[in-house]
Motif scaffolding. Sequence first.
Motif, mmCIF file in Angstrom:
data_model
loop_
_atom_site.group_PDB
_atom_site.id
_atom_site.type_symbol
_atom_site.label_atom_id
_atom_site.label_comp_id
_atom_site.label_asym_id
_atom_site.label_seq_id
_atom_site.Cartn_x
_atom_site.Cartn_y
_atom_site.Cartn_z
ATOM 1 N N ILE A 4 -34.539 -29.837 -26.806
ATOM 2 C CA ILE A 4 -34.587 -28.567 -26.252
ATOM 3 C C ILE A 4 -33.039 -27.991 -26.939
ATOM 4 C CG2 ILE A 4 -34.162 -27.163 -24.328
ATOM 5 C CD1 ILE A 4 -35.445 -29.368 -22.475
ATOM 6 N N VAL A 70 -38.801 -31.818 -18.882
ATOM 7 C CA VAL A 70 -38.492 -30.600 -19.720
ATOM 8 C C VAL A 70 -38.389 -29.173 -18.870
ATOM 9 C CG1 VAL A 70 -39.532 -29.044 -21.347
ATOM 10 C CG2 VAL A 70 -39.426 -31.373 -21.892
ATOM 11 N N VAL A 93 -38.460 -25.667 -27.523
ATOM 12 C CA VAL A 93 -38.716 -26.980 -27.176
ATOM 13 C C VAL A 93 -39.382 -27.424 -28.539
ATOM 14 C CG1 VAL A 93 -39.890 -28.329 -25.623
ATOM 15 C CG2 VAL A 93 -38.983 -26.177 -24.748
#
Length: 112
Positions: A4, A70, A93
Amino acid sequence: MKKIEAIIRPEMQNAVKSGLEAVGVVGLTIHEVQGRGAQKGLEFVNRAGKFRVDLLPKTLISIVVPDEEVDKVIDAIVQNARTGEPGDGKIFVMPAERAIRIRTGEEGDQAI
């Protein structure tokens, strides 16, 4: 695993870092960068006339997390970086194929 990358306002760095710690993320890398988005920088007017600053200071935060973390990481970044004004930043991402901890040789989720 996912990598990320969040590009945020520099003044929001401490808030985002604290928000990430609150959800259990302690490993991260922070870079001071310059960039611009759709607004193409800022235009100022002074006695000498108009001038444009087209590259603005930003902070790039890089994190690698297991797939199941995430969404909570993204939520923590958004909640702590949002001002509601243009220039709040972006989050990207990407897949992270492999992670190895150099000290121990651990791989995968154990390495992050």
